[in-house]
Design a protein around this motif. Structure first.
Motif, mmCIF file in Angstrom:
data_model
loop_
_atom_site.group_PDB
_atom_site.id
_atom_site.type_symbol
_atom_site.label_atom_id
_atom_site.label_comp_id
_atom_site.label_asym_id
_atom_site.label_seq_id
_atom_site.Cartn_x
_atom_site.Cartn_y
_atom_site.Cartn_z
ATOM 1 N N PHE A 75 -9.832 7.051 5.004
ATOM 2 C CA PHE A 75 -9.174 6.449 3.844
ATOM 3 C C PHE A 75 -9.804 7.074 2.602
ATOM 4 C CE2 PHE A 75 -12.708 3.746 5.127
ATOM 5 C CZ PHE A 75 -13.432 3.609 3.956
ATOM 6 N N GLN A 76 -9.118 6.965 1.488
ATOM 7 C CA GLN A 76 -9.590 7.586 0.265
ATOM 8 C C GLN A 76 -10.527 6.659 -0.506
ATOM 9 O OE1 GLN A 76 -5.986 8.744 -1.832
ATOM 10 N NE2 GLN A 76 -6.117 10.814 -1.006
ATOM 11 N N VAL A 77 -11.655 7.204 -0.903
ATOM 12 C CA VAL A 77 -12.583 6.513 -1.795
ATOM 13 C C VAL A 77 -13.434 7.587 -2.457
ATOM 14 C CG1 VAL A 77 -14.294 6.165 0.043
ATOM 15 C CG2 VAL A 77 -14.351 4.723 -2.025
ATOM 16 N N GLN A 88 -17.663 3.600 -8.010
ATOM 17 C CA GLN A 88 -16.870 3.606 -6.781
ATOM 18 C C GLN A 88 -15.423 3.336 -7.156
ATOM 19 O OE1 GLN A 88 -18.033 1.270 -3.135
ATOM 20 N NE2 GLN A 88 -16.159 0.186 -3.614
ATOM 21 N N GLN A 89 -14.502 4.131 -6.598
ATOM 22 C CA GLN A 89 -13.095 3.948 -6.936
ATOM 23 C C GLN A 89 -12.205 4.191 -5.731
ATOM 24 O OE1 GLN A 89 -11.468 6.478 -10.050
ATOM 25 N NE2 GLN A 89 -10.026 4.867 -10.628
ATOM 26 N N PHE A 90 -11.328 3.213 -5.466
ATOM 27 C CA PHE A 90 -10.274 3.364 -4.481
ATOM 28 C C PHE A 90 -8.976 3.680 -5.217
ATOM 29 C CE2 PHE A 90 -13.389 0.744 -2.328
ATOM 30 C CZ PHE A 90 -13.387 1.252 -1.032
ATOM 31 N N PRO A 91 -8.043 4.387 -4.566
ATOM 32 C CA PRO A 91 -6.789 4.759 -5.239
ATOM 33 C C PRO A 91 -6.061 3.540 -5.799
ATOM 34 C CG PRO A 91 -6.995 5.936 -3.165
ATOM 35 C CD PRO A 91 -8.109 4.928 -3.193
ATOM 36 N N GLY A 92 -5.618 3.656 -7.038
ATOM 37 C CA GLY A 92 -4.853 2.599 -7.653
ATOM 38 C C GLY A 92 -5.656 1.407 -8.126
#
Length: 203
Positions: A75-77, A88-92
């Motif tokens: 998953f994207q992080v 820290q950033q997750f999509p959207g």
């Protein structure tokens, strides 16, 4: 995140020409590496889990600026780490920010590991037993065994393997778990961050 920083600091120390045949010569080339871009594939073998945990992505490491560790699979992080902040950033989603004042233990560990791999190489010899070996061709390995009890609580050995650049890192934890990281597509040019890359470090 401790393992992430350990592996990246070890990656930086070994970014050196193949003709370096001692650890001291490897360290002497640190000043020539200002920016490192690479892809990675990580396999984490955790005691108690039947299957290893696989992840992959890219990294950007800029001296005197910080680290961007972008996981793409499973998953994207994205993590952005500097001397003062941890993002820290997750999509959207908005970025989650931790500052040094809010998590001194994390930044203390980061600073400790980073200090081992500056041009002041004496800290490395004081903290680790070092086994440097040349293999066939240009290949080499470096095995680091921590001397301090507090470091041995985290990991038992770190094994680096590579040729012109470090290609593999194996981090063996005191718990029996281990992390294997393979780096590829490594590039140290251009030596300056692009305008887009600088945006990663703005919060």
């Amino acid at each position: 995140m401790r393992l992430l920083w350990v592996s990246l600091c070890f990656l930086l120390i070994c970014t050196s020409p193949a003709y370096a045949v001692t650890l001291a010569e490897v360290q002497s080339h640190l000043a020539a590496v200002d920016v490192l871009r690479a892809s990675y594939r990580q396999t984490r073998v955790v005691i108690g889990l039947n299957e290893p945990l696989e992840s992959s992505g890219t990294l950007l490491l800029a001296r005197n600026t910080g680290l961007v560790w972008s996981q793409e699979e499973p998953f994207q992080v994205q993590y952005v780490i500097t001397d003062e902040i941890f993002l820290q950033q997750f999509p959207g989603q908005p970025r989650k920010v931790k500052k040094k004042a809010d998590n001194r233990e994390l930044f203390k560990f980061v600073g400790f590991v980073s200090s081992l791999f500056t041009e002041q190489g004496s800290s490395l010899e004081q903290s680790f037993d070092i086994d440097f070996a040349m293999l066939a061709g240009e290949a080499w390995t470096i095995t680091l065994t921590p001397r301090a009890a507090n470091i041995r609580k985290v990991f038992t050995t770190i094994v680096l393997a590579g040729k012109q650049l470090v290609e593999d890192v194996e981090i063996n934890e005191a718990s029996g778990s281990k992390t294997l990281i393979h780096f590829s597509d490594m590039d140290t040019s251009p030596a300056l961050l692009s305008a887009d890359e600088k945006l990663f470090f703005q919060n």
